[in-house]
Design a protein around this motif. Structure first.
Motif, PDB file in Angstrom:
ATOM      1  N   LYS A 371     -12.012   7.243  -1.317  1.00  3.42           N
ATOM      2  CA  LYS A 371     -10.914   8.139  -0.481  1.00  3.42           C
ATOM      3  C   LYS A 371     -10.954   9.195   0.637  1.00  3.42           C
ATOM      4  N   LEU A 372      -9.655   9.768   0.256  1.00  2.00           N
ATOM      5  CA  LEU A 372      -8.698   9.185   1.295  1.00  2.00           C
ATOM      6  C   LEU A 372      -9.101  11.561   1.561  1.00  2.00           C
ATOM      7  N   ASN A 373      -9.740  12.358   2.371  1.00  2.00           N
ATOM      8  CA  ASN A 373      -9.931  13.501   1.989  1.00  2.00           C
ATOM      9  C   ASN A 373      -7.842  13.751   2.900  1.00  2.00           C
ATOM     10  N   ASN A 374      -7.685  15.478   2.531  1.00  2.00           N
ATOM     11  CA  ASN A 374      -6.354  15.640   2.951  1.00  2.00           C
ATOM     12  C   ASN A 374      -6.320  15.850   3.707  1.00  2.00           C
ATOM     13  N   ASP A 375      -7.010  15.860   5.550  1.00  2.00           N
ATOM     14  CA  ASP A 375      -7.346  15.725   6.394  1.00  2.00           C
ATOM     15  C   ASP A 375      -6.992  14.512   7.362  1.00  2.00           C
ATOM     16  N   ASN A 376      -6.505  13.718   6.304  1.00  2.00           N
ATOM     17  CA  ASN A 376      -6.104  11.993   6.710  1.00  2.00           C
ATOM     18  C   ASN A 376      -7.463  11.880   7.936  1.00  2.00           C
ATOM     19  N   LYS A 377      -8.442  11.843   8.041  1.00  2.00           N
ATOM     20  CA  LYS A 377      -9.077  11.416   8.568  1.00  2.00           C
ATOM     21  C   LYS A 377     -10.365  10.767   8.590  1.00  2.00           C
ATOM     22  N   THR A 378     -10.681  11.937   6.717  1.00  2.00           N
ATOM     23  CA  THR A 378     -12.138  11.733   6.885  1.00  2.00           C
ATOM     24  C   THR A 378     -11.987  11.426   5.251  1.00  2.00           C
ATOM     25  N   ARG A 408      -4.540   1.380   2.505  1.00  2.00           N
ATOM     26  CA  ARG A 408      -5.700   1.237   2.933  1.00  2.00           C
ATOM     27  C   ARG A 408      -6.245  -0.248   3.147  1.00  2.00           C
ATOM     28  N   ILE A 409      -6.452  -1.096   2.370  1.00  2.00           N
ATOM     29  CA  ILE A 409      -6.818  -3.118   1.922  1.00  2.00           C
ATOM     30  C   ILE A 409      -5.730  -3.558   3.306  1.00  2.00           C
ATOM     31  N   GLU A 410      -4.523  -3.152   3.580  1.00  2.00           N
ATOM     32  CA  GLU A 410      -3.954  -3.656   4.240  1.00  2.00           C
ATOM     33  C   GLU A 410      -4.000  -3.195   5.478  1.00  2.00           C
ATOM     34  N   GLU A 411      -4.395  -2.339   5.987  1.00  2.00           N
ATOM     35  CA  GLU A 411      -5.130  -1.882   7.836  1.00  2.00           C
ATOM     36  C   GLU A 411      -6.017  -2.145   8.249  1.00  2.00           C
ATOM     37  N   ILE A 414      -8.098  -6.783   4.888  1.00  2.00           N
ATOM     38  CA  ILE A 414      -8.524  -7.567   4.236  1.00  2.00           C
ATOM     39  C   ILE A 414      -6.781  -8.282   3.113  1.00  2.00           C
ATOM     40  N   PRO A 415      -7.226  -9.258   2.674  1.00  2.00           N
ATOM     41  CA  PRO A 415      -6.426 -10.371   2.135  1.00  2.00           C
ATOM     42  C   PRO A 415      -6.232  -9.613   0.759  1.00  2.00           C
ATOM     43  N   LEU A 416      -4.769  -9.892   0.867  1.00  2.00           N
ATOM     44  CA  LEU A 416      -4.487  -8.905  -0.619  1.00  2.00           C
ATOM     45  C   LEU A 416      -4.298  -9.367  -2.065  1.00  2.00           C
ATOM     46  N   LYS A 417      -4.507 -11.047  -1.430  1.00  2.00           N
ATOM     47  CA  LYS A 417      -4.241 -12.244  -2.701  1.00  2.00           C
ATOM     48  C   LYS A 417      -5.912 -11.899  -3.313  1.00  2.00           C
ATOM     49  N   ASP A 418      -7.446 -11.753  -2.571  1.00  2.00           N
ATOM     50  CA  ASP A 418      -8.356 -11.713  -3.359  1.00  2.00           C
ATOM     51  C   ASP A 418      -8.580 -10.445  -4.230  1.00  2.00           C
TER      52      ASP A 418
END
Ligand code: 4AD
Ligand code: MG
Length: 468
Positions: A371-378, A408-411, A414-418
């Protein structure tokens, strides 16, 4: 020889001597004595203790007793009596002895005491017959039992997740491929690429690195689940803390935030260590005396102290301060780098002198599902760091937002189809949830005090080694 039901040595040692004849079976640890009487120390693996057999040489004959040497397997009927010698309360006066299997003293490798752990790794088929390894294997069993006990007592359901999978949970690409294709004649398509539609599963498949993704599916239905199974990593790290095949325990809980996850990890570890202290006393005392004089003290310390909790960012500050003050690390440390075992151990052993739960790591060095924190970094990651071990647990709060998880998966390419099935849990009735993975052998390293992970699993799998 008269047939009697076997009594295990662990039970014999609890008996008070009567005049009854009992049967004991086991492997000879040593034989000493003189022309009149032999003393045989027998062990059957049920306990680290031996039972002493007192053997009248004239009654059996020297020739008959000769093959009963170290390593031989025998069955003995005799009367349990109070011992006249020092070192044991009871012993058995042998009346009948049957030899199941001899062990030629010229070739049996466990002849002398005091073999190196390295040598014992080369004879992993026989090392369970040593005091050290039988103690470790009994503790291993006790810890596995305690793990199921803990979760059962806390309303968790044991979920069996697949060993063979088409997804890479940790995204590290360190997987063993599973195939039935003939490697000499690999089917290819027109462009020369491997044609996986002809493979057993019709697509590439691997041995799992973690049961977490399927564990999450279970948690989002049953509430609290755990997995406990073998996991596989093809990382080429020949370290005392890495195996290619190891066992992992992965609880996953719906409606848990990261703090709840930390509370669970701390309570769980303390329960397991206390269980060992309470139920593996003799084996721990042996290991403490033989290999690690601070073992029991260290275990008690962990059960008695609250773990320190701090963020990765705070941890990095402490490490940078240490470098400024002249502490030398092999690997550089700055915000954004992954921590090496030496850094983790500095925080635990030198700075805090206490187990540490480090959280909120940079997203770049952690897996896609956190889970991404609100800082978008951690991200809401947590690693539990232990003395002598470094990372013993890795876990996180999971990203429950469909959109954020998808991006995040796209970034991370990671193949979305899996991943469609995993993403659907966020599409339908998503919920905050968290979990972690405890490396079973890392736990055993800590509980036994052993220094090398190859010595806490019966048959280790490491690069270039799959013997036994
Ligand atoms: O930190 P890791 O990679 O986390 C996961 O796999 C998550 N999916 C767990 C989860 O959140 N459900 O691995 C978890 C633990 C580590 O902390 C370490 O104790 C152990 O598994 N581990 C290993 N143990 C032995 N040999 C290896 N090669 C290991 N890699 C990880
Ligand atoms: Mg980790």
């Amino acid at each position: 020889m008269k047939h009697l039901k076997r009594t295990k040595i662990v039970d014999i040692l609890k008996l008070t001597p009567t005049n009854e004849i009992i049967n004991v079976k086991g492997w000879v640890r040593s034989k000493r004595g003189n022309k009149n009487v032999n003393f045989i120390a027998l062990n059957d693996g049920s306990t680290i203790q031996n039972i002493q057999l007192v053997v009248d040489v004239e009654k059996f004959g020297e020739e008959y007793l000769k093959p009963i040497s170290t390593g031989a397997c025998i069955s003995v009927n005799g009367i349990l009596v109070a011992s006249q010698g020092q070192g044991q309360a009871v012993e058995i006066n042998a009346s009948e002895i049957h030899i199941y299997g001899e062990a030629d003293p010229l070739t049996y490798p466990l002849q002398k005491k005091g073999h190196s752990l390295e040598f014992l790794r080369e004879i992993a088929h026989l090392r369970p017959r040593t005091n050290t390894f039988s103690a470790i294997l009994r503790i291993r069993h006790a810890m596995a039992f305690a793990i199921h006990n803990y979760f059962n007592n806390h309303g968790f359901f044991y979920l069996h997740t697949p060993i063979i999978t088409a997804s890479d949970c940790e995204g590290a690409g360190q997987m063993f491929q599973v195939t039935t294709m003939d490697l000499q004649h690999i089917p290819t398509d027109e462009s020369g690429k491997v044609n996986f539609s002809e493979d057993f599963f019709g697509k590439p498949a691997n041995l799992t690195v973690s049961g977490q993704l399927e564990g999450e599916l279970g948690a989002l239905a049953l509430g609290s689940i755990y997995t406990f199974g073998p996991t596989f990593r093809a990382e080429n790290s020949n370290t005392p803390r890495h195996l290619a095949e190891f066992w992992m325990i992965e609880p996953e809980v719906a409606f848990y935030e990261i703090e709840d996850n930390m509370d669970l990890a701390e309570d769980f570890l303390k329960y397991l260590i206390q269980y060992a202290l309470d139920n593996c006393k003799e084996d721990l005392a042996f290991l403490n005396q033989m290999w690690d004089k601070e073992l029991i003290e260290r275990l008690e310390f962990v059960t008695n102290n609250k773990f320190i909790r701090l963020s990765y960012t705070e941890g990095i500050k402490i490490l940078e301060e240490a470098v400024k003050n002249g502490h030398k690390f092999e690997f550089p440390v700055s915000w954004g780098t992954d921590l090496q075992s030496e850094h983790e151990r500095y925080l635990v052993e030198t700075h805090f002198k206490c187990p540490v739960i480090l959280s909120d790591y940079p997203k770049e060095i952690k897996a896609f599902y956190m889970k991404l924190n609100n800082d978008n970094k951690t991200v809401r990651a947590m690693d539990v760091l232990f003395p002598k071990i470094g990372e013993i647990i890795g876990g996180s709060q999971r990203e429950e937002s469909y959109e954020k998880l998808k991006s995040r998966i796209e970034e991370m390419n990671i193949p979305l189809k899996d991943m469609w099935w995993y993403l659907e849990t966020r599409k339908y009735g998503t919920a905050p949830h968290s979990g972690f993975g405890l490396g079973f052998e890392r736990l055993l390293l800590f509980v036994t005090g052993m220094g090398n992970i190859r010595d806490v699993i019966p048959f280790a799998r490491t690069p270039k080694n799959a013997d036994f």
